[in-house]
Design an enzyme around this catalytic site. Structure first.
Site: not given
Length: 819
Positions: A40, A86, A130
């Site tokens: 991680r 993931h 967006y």
């Protein structure tokens, strides 16, 4: 109205499992810590990527988001990455994606963003629905040749797909883009570097594996931050590259320009790395409003940044010193920051703290492995093609017989068998002959096959030569790295300047004077605090119960003043109040020895007072354990040196106290020894002497005796005496007759044979108003009592027991808590 049904209580069938802590740590905490460290928070040294970044890059590679294709919605990338590789929250993936697209975070962005991806002012990116993205051109170099079995693959979280354990990483991404992350018990903070410089350093180490860090620094001058700025070229850079840890100083790029109406303006065009521009300017604005002094010269602060670059303007008043304000802001704002280098990465299967040479060595080893595997892959493909072409060449040489054999065969299987038997071909070659189109029999096609066969033989020879020679392998890696450098490298952004080029401004020239309270504890810790903090703490904090925590000295001072610190070895140290760390009452502060340049063994502070000035009219009285007293004018201690001799001590003598004496002081001097002797003298009989003199004899002592108390007293006070057996008494000051100095004095405590009341005095206190004292016994027990609880007795009395000191237990010391 019907009655409500009585709700039945919910019965839960719960079982509480009791497990030893070591089992929980072993089965829960350790696997979690290992996961966070390995999968991680920390990057791999080979490709410089954390797992989430690697999975994002592979997802974009899988989706075909090349730099020459249109941008696609980030939501698609995040969704595919979550569903395939993931299994975490979408914010973890999107935040990592955004970071890889921000040119003020990454020195060489790996993602080309389209839309709002945040700003250096701390603005967050727009929602993933967006924004759009695709791979940046340089990102292709991280993924290049991955289809040629260059890196190992593993199954994903649900065993349905395969994902790469690492990327080929054809350039040193760990150093180029840096990394930061916090794991369990580990953290990493690797600064970004210039692509061209890093590649040159890697090539230099490939040619000379024994190259030193200093020689590598001829290529890698230092970190190169995406926001530019100025970095101090200090020894910390070499230390960071050698050990993996260091502290770099970064400054904003500023210039002083003329402004309207005869004013001047400080213009900021480049920021220190990871500094929020808007927050920094807001803090400067707040400092200018709150503080008087230097920053009062700031007239206005404006942010004129646009798409062309950063431009923040600090307008200075006409009569203010712009250079002084700039130096103040460097010292007290984020115009100058430090970057703590901590180069930790996953290397050889475990987290390691790496220097520059180690990072390059591991990267070179990775590239050797990648190029070797790619070369072997290409060689296997070339050999397979050569095998087929050799069969076709046999067929072309015997084309008429081949056609006759095929026409004479009943089935393709029979034809394949006939060809294999006649020309000693294998199954693959025979099948290739059968699959060959008739158009390949034209003269041009036949010549093309022959050229292809010759070129494939040359390619096989080249690939075999690379695999056999490490030198040729290194030449291939060097050639490809130089090609990447030529295509993508740009000029350095962060300028390096020597520390000597930095203008040094005395802090006193822009120091803001503040009232403060300085405290020094018995343990040697010193700190200062605002008077309001001190007054508020006085009513809330109990006096210290331990001898080491007791505050021995409290002084009110100003931050532009100096304090005089006198030690038991007769050394004087001058300390700037501004240098004393500020803290709360409960905080320990800093060891006073650190501010004084260190103390010798068994050396401690015996007096703390305001430093002398040349016009100081007070005297300084110093008292030693061997009964010496010295009187000197304070003006003689008004020296520039921070450390100087305060008295000339003889042998093993030590200073036990010192105090200021104002002119026309009417007090008298009382000394008390461990053996219970005392002498009360007139200080007028003590002559003034030089600063380094040893003083005059005030009290004659036995061989094993020493002064434990010596100070000026008023006749209306009282003296409290404590012995090692816990006996004590209070004696009126008027009971001590005035004597001439240089005498043995008079008996003050009557120690009886057998030591029932004690064998020595351990402490004495001068009392004018009642206060609390604490007695500490050898076994650690403490007793608090008021001086009023100590009985008043004559000088010759033996005292009364105050604590129970049985058998081998004794009173080690007694002190007065100050708060």
């Amino acid at each position: 109205m019907p009655r409500k049904k009585k709700e039945e209580p919910i019965v839960r069938n719960e079982t509480i499992l009791v497990r030893p802590m070591e089992d929980v740590i072993h089965t829960s905490m350790i696997p979690y810590a290992e996961y966070v460290i390995m999968d991680r928070a920390l990057p791999r040294v080979e490709d410089g990527l954390k797992p989430v970044q690697r999975r994002i890059m592979y997802t974009m590679y899988d989706l075909g988001m090349w730099p020459d294709r249109p941008h696609r919605k980030c939501a698609r990338i995040v969704g595919d990455c979550l569903g395939k590789y993931h299994p975490h929250g979408d914010s973890s993936v999107y935040d990592a994606l955004v970071r890889m697209a921000q040119d003020f975070v990454m020195r060489a962005p790996l993602v080309g963003g389209h839309g709002n991806f945040g700003s250096i002012d701390g603005d967050s990116a727009a929602a993933m629905r967006y924004t759009e993205a695709r791979m940046a051109p340089l990102a292709l170099e991280l993924l290049r040749d991955m289809e040629k079995d260059t890196v190992p693959f593993s199954l994903n979280f649900d065993d349905t797909l395969k994902e790469p354990d690492l990327l080929p990483g054809r350039f040193p991404n760990l150093l180029v883009n840096g990394a930061s992350g916090i794991a369990v018990g580990l953290a990493t903070n690797i600064p970004p570097h210039n692509l061209g410089e890093v590649i040159d350093a890697v090539i230099a180490q490939m040619k000379d594996p024994d190259i030193t860090v200093r020689e590598l620094m001829q290529y890698v001058k230092g970190p190169d931050f995406p926001t530019g700025g100025i970095m101090l070229d200090t020894e910390e850079i070499e230390k960071a590259y050698t050990t993996g840890r260091g502290r770099l100083i970064i400054r904003a790029k500023c210039a002083i320009e003329p402004a309207a109406a005869g004013k001047k303006a400080i213009v900021i065009t480049e920021m220190p790395y990871q500094v929020n521009k808007a927050a920094m300017l807001e803090k400067i604005q707040k400092m200018a409003q709150e503080k008087k002094g230097v920053l009062a010269g700031i007239a206005d602060i404006r942010d004129e940044s646009d798409r062309n670059g950063i431009r923040a303007v600090i307008e200075v008043k006409r009569d203010a010193d712009a250079e002084l304000i700039l130096q103040y802001l460097y010292k007290y704002s984020q115009l100058e920051t430090s970057f703590g280098v901590n180069m930790v990465a996953i290397a050889e299967g475990k987290p390691q703290l790496l220097g520059l040479r180690e990072i390059n060595r591991l990267y070179i080893a990775h590239q050797k492995n990648v190029v070797t595997r790619r070369t072997q892959y290409d060689l296997d493909k070339a050999r397979a093609r050569e095998h087929i072409l050799s069969g076709l060449m046999i067929a072309l040489a015997n084309i008429d017989e081949v056609v006759r054999l095929i026409r004479a065969s009943k089935t393709p299987k029979d034809a394949k068998a006939a060809l294999m038997a006649r020309f000693a071909l294998d199954d693959v070659q025979a099948q290739a002959i059968l699959d060959m189109r008739l158009q390949r029999l034209t003269s041009l096609q036949v010549e093309e096959l022959r050229r292809e066969y010759e070129s494939i033989l040359k390619l096989i020879a080249q690939l075999e030569a690379i695999l056999k020679s490490e030198k040729k392998l290194m030449r291939v890696i060097e050639k490809e790295l130089l090609a990447i450098k030529e295509k993508y490298a740009d000029a350095r952004r962060t300028a390096l300047i020597g520390a000597e080029a930095i203008k040094q401004v005395d802090a006193a020239s822009f120091a803001v004077v503040e009232e403060t309270v300085v405290t020094l504890a018995e343990s040697g810790y010193i700190k200062r605090m605002a008077p309001k903090v001190y007054q508020r703490a006085r009513g809330e904090i109990e006096p210290a119960a331990k001898a080491g925590d007791v505050v021995r000295f409290i002084l009110e001072a100003k931050t532009d003043q100096r304090l005089l610190c006198i030690t038991s070895r007769g050394v004087c140290h001058q300390i700037d109040v501004s240098a004393i760390p500020e803290g709360r009452w409960k905080e320990r502060g800093m060891l006073v020895g650190s501010l004084c340049g260190g103390f010798e063994k068994d050396e401690h502070v015996v007096a703390l007072m305001h430093a002398a000035s040349a016009s100081d009219e007070d005297d300084l009285m110093m008292y030693t354990a061997r009964g010496m007293v010295k009187r000197t004018t304070m003006a003689q201690y008004a020296v520039r040196n921070k450390k100087f001799a305060g008295i000339g001590l003889k042998g093993e003598d030590r200073v036990v106290g010192a105090e200021r004496v104002p002119p026309q002081d009417a007090r008298t001097l009382l000394s008390i020894s461990r053996a219970g002797m005392s002498i009360h003298t007139d200080p007028a009989s003590i002559p003034q002497m030089g600063r380094t003199a040893g003083g005059v004899k005030n009290m004659v002592l036995g061989a094993d005796d020493a002064v434990i108390f010596c100070r000026l007293i008023h006749p209306e006070g009282e003296i409290v005496l404590i012995t090692d057996r816990g006996y004590g008494k209070r004696v009126l000051a008027v009971d001590f007759d005035i004597q001439n100095r240089n005498g043995k004095g008079a008996k003050t405590f009557d120690f009886k044979p057998g030591g029932a009341s004690g064998e020595a005095c351990v402490a004495a206190f001068y009392v004018t108003q009642p206060y609390e004292i604490v007695l500490v016994q050898r076994k650690g027990e403490t007793t608090r009592l008021s001086t009023e609880a100590v009985p008043i007795q004559s000088r010759s009395a033996k005292g009364r027991p105050l604590v129970m000191a049985m058998l081998d237990d004794t009173v080690q010391c007694a002190f007065r808590p100050i708060y």
